[in-house]
Design a protein around this motif. Sequence first.
Motif, PDB file in Angstrom:
ATOM      1  N   ILE A 148       0.857  -1.192   0.000  1.00  0.00           N
ATOM      2  CA  ILE A 148       0.000   0.000   0.000  1.00  0.00           C
ATOM      3  C   ILE A 148       0.892   1.242   0.000  1.00  0.00           C
ATOM      4  O   ILE A 148       1.903   1.297   0.706  1.00  0.00           O
ATOM      5  N   GLU A 149       0.521   2.202  -0.839  1.00  0.00           N
ATOM      6  CA  GLU A 149       1.279   3.444  -0.928  1.00  0.00           C
ATOM      7  C   GLU A 149       0.818   4.394   0.180  1.00  0.00           C
ATOM      8  O   GLU A 149      -0.343   4.335   0.606  1.00  0.00           O
ATOM      9  N   ILE A 150       1.735   5.238   0.655  1.00  0.00           N
ATOM     10  CA  ILE A 150       1.400   6.186   1.727  1.00  0.00           C
ATOM     11  C   ILE A 150       1.376   7.595   1.137  1.00  0.00           C
ATOM     12  O   ILE A 150       2.427   8.108   0.733  1.00  0.00           O
ATOM     13  N   PRO A 151       0.203   8.228   1.081  1.00  0.00           N
ATOM     14  CA  PRO A 151       0.157   9.590   0.553  1.00  0.00           C
ATOM     15  C   PRO A 151       0.643  10.597   1.609  1.00  0.00           C
ATOM     16  O   PRO A 151       0.791  10.246   2.784  1.00  0.00           O
ATOM     17  N   ASN A 152       0.872  11.816   1.204  1.00  0.00           N
ATOM     18  CA  ASN A 152       1.256  12.901   2.126  1.00  0.00           C
ATOM     19  C   ASN A 152       2.503  12.557   2.924  1.00  0.00           C
ATOM     20  O   ASN A 152       2.617  12.907   4.105  1.00  0.00           O
ATOM     21  N   SER A 153       3.416  11.828   2.325  1.00  0.00           N
ATOM     22  CA  SER A 153       4.629  11.397   3.011  1.00  0.00           C
ATOM     23  C   SER A 153       5.804  11.563   2.058  1.00  0.00           C
ATOM     24  O   SER A 153       5.640  11.546   0.842  1.00  0.00           O
ATOM     25  N   GLY A 154       6.993  11.745   2.623  1.00  0.00           N
ATOM     26  CA  GLY A 154       8.185  11.820   1.784  1.00  0.00           C
ATOM     27  C   GLY A 154       9.330  11.118   2.492  1.00  0.00           C
ATOM     28  O   GLY A 154       9.894  11.641   3.435  1.00  0.00           O
ATOM     29  N   GLY A 155       9.621   9.915   2.110  1.00  0.00           N
ATOM     30  CA  GLY A 155      10.656   9.173   2.829  1.00  0.00           C
ATOM     31  C   GLY A 155      10.025   8.474   4.004  1.00  0.00           C
ATOM     32  O   GLY A 155      10.083   8.931   5.145  1.00  0.00           O
ATOM     33  N   ASN A 156       9.405   7.335   3.719  1.00  0.00           N
ATOM     34  CA  ASN A 156       8.610   6.606   4.714  1.00  0.00           C
ATOM     35  C   ASN A 156       9.560   5.788   5.607  1.00  0.00           C
ATOM     36  O   ASN A 156       9.729   4.607   5.424  1.00  0.00           O
ATOM     37  N   HIS A 157      10.187   6.470   6.569  1.00  0.00           N
ATOM     38  CA  HIS A 157      11.264   5.815   7.331  1.00  0.00           C
ATOM     39  C   HIS A 157      10.814   5.256   8.676  1.00  0.00           C
ATOM     40  O   HIS A 157      11.188   4.136   9.036  1.00  0.00           O
ATOM     41  N   SER A 158      10.027   6.006   9.451  1.00  0.00           N
ATOM     42  CA  SER A 158       9.617   5.488  10.776  1.00  0.00           C
ATOM     43  C   SER A 158       8.445   4.543  10.557  1.00  0.00           C
ATOM     44  O   SER A 158       7.313   4.799  10.922  1.00  0.00           O
ATOM     45  N   SER A 159       8.745   3.423   9.949  1.00  0.00           N
ATOM     46  CA  SER A 159       7.750   2.550   9.372  1.00  0.00           C
ATOM     47  C   SER A 159       8.419   1.208   9.114  1.00  0.00           C
ATOM     48  O   SER A 159       9.633   1.178   8.843  1.00  0.00           O
ATOM     49  N   PRO A 160       7.735   0.085   9.165  1.00  0.00           N
ATOM     50  CA  PRO A 160       6.334  -0.164   9.435  1.00  0.00           C
ATOM     51  C   PRO A 160       6.230  -0.845  10.800  1.00  0.00           C
ATOM     52  O   PRO A 160       6.293  -2.067  10.889  1.00  0.00           O
ATOM     53  N   PHE A 161       6.084  -0.093  11.838  1.00  0.00           N
ATOM     54  CA  PHE A 161       6.082  -0.695  13.171  1.00  0.00           C
ATOM     55  C   PHE A 161       4.647  -0.975  13.597  1.00  0.00           C
ATOM     56  O   PHE A 161       3.720  -0.276  13.212  1.00  0.00           O
ATOM     57  N   ILE A 162       4.480  -2.030  14.374  1.00  0.00           N
ATOM     58  CA  ILE A 162       3.124  -2.524  14.608  1.00  0.00           C
ATOM     59  C   ILE A 162       2.716  -2.355  16.065  1.00  0.00           C
ATOM     60  O   ILE A 162       3.556  -2.263  16.956  1.00  0.00           O
ATOM     61  N   THR A 163       1.414  -2.351  16.269  1.00  0.00           N
ATOM     62  CA  THR A 163       0.869  -2.339  17.618  1.00  0.00           C
ATOM     63  C   THR A 163       0.807  -3.783  18.129  1.00  0.00           C
ATOM     64  O   THR A 163       1.016  -4.730  17.363  1.00  0.00           O
ATOM     65  N   GLN A 164       0.519  -3.922  19.412  1.00  0.00           N
ATOM     66  CA  GLN A 164       0.686  -5.204  20.115  1.00  0.00           C
ATOM     67  C   GLN A 164      -0.043  -6.388  19.475  1.00  0.00           C
ATOM     68  O   GLN A 164       0.427  -7.518  19.525  1.00  0.00           O
ATOM     69  N   ASN A 165      -1.195  -6.138  18.902  1.00  0.00           N
ATOM     70  CA  ASN A 165      -1.941  -7.224  18.246  1.00  0.00           C
ATOM     71  C   ASN A 165      -2.053  -6.987  16.736  1.00  0.00           C
ATOM     72  O   ASN A 165      -3.010  -7.438  16.100  1.00  0.00           O
ATOM     73  N   THR A 166      -1.093  -6.247  16.190  1.00  0.00           N
ATOM     74  CA  THR A 166      -1.096  -5.929  14.761  1.00  0.00           C
ATOM     75  C   THR A 166      -2.401  -5.225  14.355  1.00  0.00           C
ATOM     76  O   THR A 166      -2.868  -5.378  13.226  1.00  0.00           O
ATOM     77  N   GLU A 167      -2.972  -4.470  15.322  1.00  0.00           N
ATOM     78  CA  GLU A 167      -4.164  -3.690  14.962  1.00  0.00           C
ATOM     79  C   GLU A 167      -3.807  -2.693  13.857  1.00  0.00           C
ATOM     80  O   GLU A 167      -4.573  -2.465  12.929  1.00  0.00           O
ATOM     81  N   TYR A 168      -2.627  -2.074  14.042  1.00  0.00           N
ATOM     82  CA  TYR A 168      -2.169  -1.067  13.087  1.00  0.00           C
ATOM     83  C   TYR A 168      -0.713  -1.314  12.722  1.00  0.00           C
ATOM     84  O   TYR A 168       0.059  -1.843  13.518  1.00  0.00           O
TER      85      TYR A 168
END
Length: 661
Positions: A148-168
Motif C-alpha cells: 500500500i502506498e502512503i500519501p502525504n509522506s516523503g521518505g517513509n522511514h519510521s515505518s512499518p512498526f506494529i501495535t501489540q496485536n497488529t491492529e495497526y
Amino acid sequence: MKRAILAGGIASVMGLGILFLGCPPKKATLGEDVAKAVYVPPGQYDEFYAFVSGGFDGQLLVYGLPSGRLLKVIPVFSQYARNGYGYSEETKAFLMTSHGFIPWGDLHHPELSQTDGVPDGRWVFANENNVPRVARIDLRRFETAEIIEIPNSGGNHSSPFITQNTEYVVAGTRFSVPIDVTTGELKDVSISSYAENFKGTITFIKVNNDPNYRGEDKMSIAFQLLVPGFDYDLAHCGKGPSHGWCFFTSYNTEQAYTLLEANASQNDKDFILAVNWKKAEECVAQGKAKEYPATYYHNYYDEKKHMAISSVKKSVKVLTPQDCPGVAYYLPTPKSPHGVDVDPSGEYIVGGGKLSADLPIHSFSKMMKAIENKEFEREIFGIPVLKFEAVNHCLVPKACLGPLHTEFDDKGYAYTSCFVSSEVIKTDLKECKVVDRITVYYNIGHLMIPGGDSRKPWGKYLLAMNKITKDRYLPVGPELHQSAQLIDISGEKMRMLLDFPTLGEPHYANGIHADVVKDKVIGYYDLRENEHPYSIKSEAEARVERRGNVVHVYMSSIRSHFTPDNIEGIRVGDTVYFHVTNLDQEFDIPHGFAMMGAENANILIMPGETRTLKWVPKKPGVYPFYCTDFCSPLHQEMQGYVRVSPANANVSLKWGTGKSL
Ligand code: CUA
C-alpha cells in the motif's frame, strides 16, 4: 574485549598469543567452542529465521541463525530477474504507484506481525523509504502479498512498526513535505518556506486480522495524524501497560532545509513523539478527522488467480492535533535520536540519541503522571512538550559513542548498537548501568535479537548489522557487501561467534524461532484451485489463440516438456503472451521459461502456478525457448521453437508437442 577479538576469527592474533605466552592447548579450544555454537550439521535446520532488510536492493533477505546461511531472497519493492517478480504480467501490479511503475525501492525495516506482543509468524511487514509504501509478506509462501502506498509522506522511514496485536502498522514520514490538502499533491512553493509550508504525517494502517478473511487486501489507511515539519526517524509501539501508544523519534526540530549535517544538529534535545492511537481512533470516530483528497495505490495478490491487482484510492482522513487534545505529546530527547525502543515490560522507552554519549531511557509511567499533572514546558502545533525531568528514567552516563538502536533480552537487559565507537553495549535497564560491551567490525547500524522488540525475546543471539566491511573478507574490488556478525548473549558476557556477508544494505531485521513458522509453510499450489484466467489444468487444454495482433499461448510445463513446444503462425507486429502453467504437483519442482529476444526476465513457475511472459518478436525467424530451472535429468531437453513470419505472411496458426506441424 580481548576475548572478543580472539573469537572474532583473527586467527593470527590467537596463534601469536599461544606462541608467546606458551599457553597449553586448552586455549585453542576457544575457536572450537565458537565453531560449535554456529555449526548446523548438513541436513539440519537453523533454530531461527532472521528477516533482514535488503536496503537499496529493495528486497527482504531470509537468513538462518545461528549458521548465517542465506535461505531466500524475497523480492518486494524491486524487480527480481531470478524469478520474474515485477517482470511477469502477474506481478507488475505490485510495483504500481501514483508515480507510475517503479522498478526499484529502498526497503529498510522488516517487522513481524504479533499477537499479544509476541511474534506470531503470520506476516512480515516492510517499508519502502523512497516512494512511500508498506508491504506485507505472507509467511505461508514467503512472498509479497500486499503493498500500500502512503500519501502525504516523503521518505517513509519510521515505518512499518506494529501495535501489540497488529491492529495497526504505523508509518511516519522522514522528510516533511509541503502537502496541499485541497488536491492531495505536493505544493509548488519555495523551499525556504519550509517552516510555514512543510508538514509531517504519521499514518495508521489498519490491518484485517480476521483469520476467516481469505482476501489479501488486508491493509487500509485508517487515518493520518498531521505533525510539525520535522524529520521522523524510527518508531516502536507500546506493549503491556503502554499498549495504545506509539513512539516516534524526530530530529531536525530546527526545521533546516539545507546542510542538515550542521543545521539540524543545533538543538541539545530533539523529541520522541508519543501518540495515543486509541485517543486518535476516538477522535476519528467522532468525525474530527477531515477527509482530504489523495491519490495512492493499493496492490494485493489474488491467491486464487495467482495475480497481483491494483486499485487506486482517492482520499484519506487527516487528523490535526489541535482537533484532538491528548492525542500526542513530545518527550525531549538528546540529541537527533535514531531508534526508539520499548522494553518487553512496556515501561522503558530507550532513545538512540546518536549525537549524544549518554543513552536516554524514558519511563512510560512517569510520562503518564507528567501528562496527568500537565508538566508541560511549551506547546508546538497543539502538541504539549513534556518536561524532560518529568519523563526521564535516567541517562546512562558515557554509554558509548553514537548510540543508534536498542533491543532487549528476556532478563532485563538492553543491547544498544553504537555506530561511532563500533560496539554493542549491554545495559541494566533498572540500574542504568552498562554491564558489558563488545567490539564489532565495523560501524554497526542496527542490531537484532529474535523477538527483541516484543514482549518475549528469545535472548540467545544478537545479530549486528555493520555498515563498513573492509578487510573482513577476501578483497573483491571497491564495492563490498555489508557484513553481519552473530553474538552469543546467553551468558553474562557477550561472545562473538560469526561473520557473514549480507546482500544490499541491511538497516534492520526481525527474527523468530523457526518452530513458530516452519510447519505452516506450503510447498506447492494446488492445481485444482488455480483460477488464473489463462491457466490450464491439463495438456489437452493447451492452445494458441489469436485476437488481432495479440496472441495468447496457453502453455503447460511438466517434467520434461512444454505443451505446445512448436508454434507457427506468429507474425512480426504481434504481441505474444506465454501463459505457462506448471502442472507438476510436488515440492521444489519449479520450471523456468525463457524466450530468445524477450526484453524481459525469465519467469519461474512454481508447481500449480501460472506465470505470463510477454514477448514482442521484431524479425522473422525461428526462435527457441527453454526451461531455465534444472528440473529433471531431461531438463536440457525441455525446449521448443516459435516460428515468426513477416507481418504480411499468411502462415496459419498451428501448434503442438510430439508431432510435425
Ligand atoms: Cu523444467 Cu528444467
